[in-house]
Design an enzyme around this catalytic site. Sequence first.
Site, short mmCIF file in Angstrom:
data_model
loop_
_atom_site.label_atom_id
_atom_site.label_comp_id
_atom_site.label_asym_id
_atom_site.label_seq_id
_atom_site.Cartn_x
_atom_site.Cartn_y
_atom_site.Cartn_z
CE1 TYR A 23 -3.84 2.49 0.61
CE2 TYR A 23 -2.25 3.31 2.27
CZ TYR A 23 -3.52 3.62 1.59
OH TYR A 23 -4.24 4.66 1.70
CD GLU A 28 7.02 -6.43 5.16
OE1 GLU A 28 7.65 -6.01 4.16
OE2 GLU A 28 5.74 -6.37 5.06
#
Length: 505
Positions: free
Chosen positions: A82, A168
Amino acid sequence: MNQTILVLDFGGQYKELIARAVRGLSVYSEIKPGNITALEIKKINPLGIILTGGPNSAGAENSPKCDPAIFELGIPILGICYGMQLFCHMLGGEVKSSETGEYGRVKVQLTVNNKQGTVNGSFMALMSHKDIVTRLPEGFLPTAYTENCMASCENAARKIYGVQYHPESKHTENGIEIIRRFLFDICNAKGDYKLDDYISTQIEEIRKRVGDKRVLLGLSGGVDSSVCAALLSKAIPGQLDCIFVDHGFMRQSEGDEIERIFSKRKLNFIRVNAKERFLKKLKGIKDPEQKRKIIGEEFARVFEGTSSLIPKSSFLAQGTIYPDIVESGGGQNAVIKSHHNVGGLPSELNFCGVIEPLAGLFKDEVRELGKKLGLPKYLINRQPFPGPGLAVRIIGEVTGEKINILQRADAIVRAELDKIRRKPAQYFAVLTDTRSVGVKGDDRTYDYVIAIRAVNTDDFMTCEYSPLSHTVLSRISSRITSEIPNVSRVVYDITNKPPSTVEWE
Ligand code: XMP
């Protein structure tokens, strides 16, 4: 003051993973709300900014946006999922909803103009999105694609970078390498964040704040409160009072272990044995929520009862950790946490202030700190344990006899599973409120049923039951039924979460 990376939160479930990954690379990170102003950011003066993922559509009217002025600060920005869509939308690009979306590991192909050095050709990355960037803002170049979407882009001159995938996540090949490059190649980080510095800064701050006053800590024996006690006893030796309310629902020998470990440190350790009080309050109570409530309230009463033992105008210490603060909206650490472990502390104990020395740390950093402070390994790596303890693993009414049975069964489950190489994330025994017919020797018995619970999970929000081998299960079963006279049957809980929770109550 450490160099800092700000992680701006747009509701992504991986925000802590991102911040933790940055710290793992020796760069300090903090999570801030996505709508923090550019002015506030300037005051913090971060080295770089990471925009997290989130469940919204960047173009939707009420979707969370960042202050547009942050793009003019000249601070390097990395947008993830996003985060990438957001800057593309806000800087004049186009983001649309795709037909299928991408969920799971997907092949990412780098474009020829990609300058990512050693990450050549293609790699697998974790995707979790429906929206896609369909047109880049002026000055941006695409740097990778999947079959369905633009997977990354950049404007090197403005130092703005975006990845549609999740670097991540451990499911992204070389994901950490991508974060490392952002930190060290783009932001020119020095890598100056060390846990040892955290310890020395905290010790200095605690000493300055406490002066010659005393500090009170409610010690539960859990990882956070234990590490907090160890740190405080080092910072202000002799000025710390630790109250350990033993409600009698700890695991086998656990209360004595906690006493043994902490009695040796430079603190005033007060153990209150309150098992009988708690059992009396729980007499006849079967409802799980009522049990939890009663235990929480009784805990506060017992704590209150110790007020005569505690010098007036003490500080109250709490083992609050960074995720607790992030989850509660951030930063308001003056509010005394109504800890679901202990049901809130009594306001009658007028404290002169609250100290939360672990409030800047993630759970695994707390564990590392505990190790550095010399706490035993088994305490640091302790499995999660509910505040009301075994009382919520005894289904139905809690009695002294049942606690005794469950403690013994639980000790067997843990001892046997401790022996296996790939251990589940959490494992324990539950005493069900079912009795069943059995036969021992020539006698018919009608005794308790023990359930074994063992789950695999990373986050405890969801979990899968652990497919333990039948060899292990049979060993546990035969040990429990032969070593504990009142148990006639052992069953294995094979439900996931959802629909079941980890705990039975
Ligand atoms: P549930 O049962 O909600 O549990 O799936 C998720 C995780 O939280 C632990 N748990 C607790 N931890 N105080 C705690 O500190 C509590 O009251 C409590 N209740 C559940 C549980 O063991 C599992 O790891």
